[in-house]
Design an enzyme around this catalytic site. Structure first.
Site, PDB file in Angstrom:
ATOM      1  N   GLU A  39       0.985  -1.328  -0.270  1.00 15.19           N
ATOM      2  CA  GLU A  39       0.014   0.013   0.015  1.00 15.19           C
ATOM      3  C   GLU A  39       0.833   1.086  -0.007  1.00 15.19           C
ATOM      4  O   GLU A  39       0.533   2.251   0.779  1.00 15.19           O
ATOM      5  CB  GLU A  39      -0.981  -0.086   1.340  1.00 15.19           C
ATOM      6  N   GLU A  71      -5.980 -10.776  -1.411  1.00 17.59           N
ATOM      7  CA  GLU A  71      -6.926 -10.787  -0.110  1.00 17.59           C
ATOM      8  C   GLU A  71      -8.297 -10.892  -0.430  1.00 17.59           C
ATOM      9  O   GLU A  71      -9.049  -9.841  -0.228  1.00 17.59           O
ATOM     10  CB  GLU A  71      -6.537  -9.236   0.461  1.00 17.59           C
TER      11      GLU A  71
HETATM   12  C1  XIL Z   1      -6.254  -6.675   8.288  1.00 17.82           C
HETATM   13  C2  XIL Z   1      -6.472  -7.813   9.265  1.00 17.82           C
HETATM   14  O1  XIL Z   1      -7.522  -8.823   8.630  1.00 17.82           O
HETATM   15  C3  XIL Z   1      -7.199  -7.376  10.558  1.00 17.82           C
HETATM   16  O2  XIL Z   1      -7.133  -8.547  11.387  1.00 17.82           O
HETATM   17  C4  XIL Z   1      -6.321  -6.165  11.261  1.00 17.82           C
HETATM   18  O3  XIL Z   1      -6.879  -5.817  12.262  1.00 17.82           O
HETATM   19  C5  XIL Z   1      -6.235  -5.098  10.281  1.00 17.82           C
HETATM   20  O4  XIL Z   1      -5.348  -5.689   9.052  1.00 17.82           O
HETATM   21  N1  XIL Z   1      -5.131  -4.675   3.698  1.00 17.82           N
HETATM   22  C6  XIL Z   1      -4.179  -5.303   3.915  1.00 17.82           C
HETATM   23  C7  XIL Z   1      -4.029  -6.292   5.321  1.00 17.82           C
HETATM   24  O5  XIL Z   1      -2.966  -5.652   3.519  1.00 17.82           O
HETATM   25  O6  XIL Z   1      -3.029  -6.487   5.958  1.00 17.82           O
HETATM   26  C8  XIL Z   1      -5.342  -5.999   6.302  1.00 17.82           C
HETATM   27  O7  XIL Z   1      -5.260  -7.089   7.249  1.00 17.82           O
HETATM   28  C9  XIL Z   1      -6.658  -5.638   5.457  1.00 17.82           C
HETATM   29  C10 XIL Z   1      -6.285  -4.678   4.456  1.00 17.82           C
END
Ligand code: XIL
Length: 366
Positions: free
Chosen positions: A152, A262
């Site tokens: 990101e 994701e």
């Molecule tokens: C999220 C996790 O799923 C949660 O458990 C945590 O509290 C916050 O992070 N983008 C990403 C991930 O790259 O690392 C994030 O994961 C969701 C959004």
């Protein structure tokens, strides 16, 4: 002998209900890996552990590999929760993905800031980044397929004239080359590991063009980038499939492979904002708090099928599709702070019952 074989073959076909592969990993075999992201605590539940091991061939730590977990203080590393996931993956023939080495969230302030919140001198922040990458990748060497080296880094600004990189502690401290520095350090730490750039909304212009510029500049600097991770926190109608199609093709043309890293499909139609975080919604807006209507589950199934058909079309480029979570019960969309509306983004219910979306994905993979 021949009769015995014929009899066996006959048995195999007649007793073969179902003949179709019943797991995601089998259905996608030969095309791409199918992964899930879990927290190590999920493995305490035998039913969840069995589902993870039985259905998937790639595993991502939902939080275990983030700097805040692995490296809470300059002099302290905490590898145990991540090691547990790595051991589980190795024990079940799954490939492990490291997420993530450099991110503006879930990273202790000491990496790039002094006690007053001011950027540390470049050399100090750079040393922290280098040391972290060397120690972490060194620890997991040979046991992790690849790393989201940087997560990101790109801005969400719709203004094409805005700088490509978001304002972040690493950028303020190190400068615009922090991304290149991270990739160089990662390659040096483990030349056999795959290296990824991971971000959200990079399927859609103008962020897609920013991602392409970043990838090209890293490659022009002689750095290795194996794949781009398209997070895929998507909704029922957004983004449309042609946008995903075009992005995968554009990344392939830039010389990188693509992983969907994701994936989840948000079913709550939000008003006002395209935010996946739910922060723009009110607590009262909770249309499915008593359960997700079958018509919505069917729409979600069709959406998942469309997306997987798209990934299959790009089978030479797409190397992995990872869902962000195992079941609706623990999806991050249901655990935001403050909690957003009840969501149902994944392929299994909170009780680990298969949803229509699972059957649709299996079907799309056949
Ligand atoms: C999220 C996790 O799923 C949660 O458990 C945590 O509290 C916050 O992070 N983008 C990403 C991930 O790259 O690392 C994030 O994961 C969701 C959004």
């Amino acid at each position: 002998m021949r009769t015995a074989i014929a009899a066996l073959l006959c048995l195999a076909t007649s007793a073969a209900a179902p003949v179709e592969p019943a797991t995601l990993r089998d259905a996608a075999a030969g095309r791409f890996l199918v992964g899930t992201a879990v927290m190590s605590a999920a493995l305490n539940d035998p039913a969840k552990a069995a589902l993870v091991a039985g259905q998937f061939d790639a595993l991502t730590g939902e939080n275990e590999f983030k700097p805040a977990t692995l490296h809470p203080r300059p002099d302290r590393y905490a590898f145990a929760p991540a090691d547990r996931l790595v051991d589980f993956a190795a024990g079940h023939g799954m490939r492990m993905v490291g997420h993530t080495l450099c991110w503006h969230e879930q990273t202790p302030a000491w990496f790039y800031q002094d006690a007053a919140g001011q950027p540390l001198p470049r050399a100090v922040g750079l040393a922290h980044l280098h040391d972290h990458i060397a120690a972490v990748m060194g620890h997991f060497k040979g046991r992790v397929l690849g790393w989201d080296v940087v997560n990101e880094a790109l801005t969400d600004s719709p203004d094409p004239a805005a700088p490509d990189l978001r304002d972040s502690p690493a950028r303020r401290c190190i400068g615009n080359d922090f991304v290149a520095q991270a990739f160089a350090a990662a390659h040096a730490a483990d030349p056999a590991a795959e290296l990824y750039y991971n971000d959200y909304n990079i399927e859609a212009p103008p962020k897609r063009d920013r991602a392409l510029r970043l990838l090209r500049s890293l490659k022009a600097a002689g750095l290795r980038v194996d794949a781009v991770g398209v997070q895929g926190h998507w909704a029922l109608a957004r983004p449309d499939v042609p946008t995903v199609d075009a992005a995968i093709a554009a990344f392939a043309a830039a010389g990188v492979r693509v992983s969907i890293t994701e994936l989840d499909v948000d079913v709550v139609q939000r008003r006002g904002s395209a935010s996946t975080t739910g922060q723009a919604t009110t607590r009262r807006f909770d249309p499915y708090r008593d359960g997700c209507p079958p018509v919505v589950l069917a729409a979600q199934a069709a959406r998942y099928a469309d997306l997987f058909r798209c990934f299959v079309r790009h089978g030479r480029t797409v190397e992995r599709v990872t869902l962000w979570g195992l079941d609706d019960g623990q999806s991050w969309l249901n655990h935001l702070h403050p909690p957003g509306p009840a969501n149902y983004p994944l392929l299994w219910t909170a009780r680990l019952e298969p949803k229509p979306a699972l059957a649709a994905v299996l079907d799309a993979l056949r």
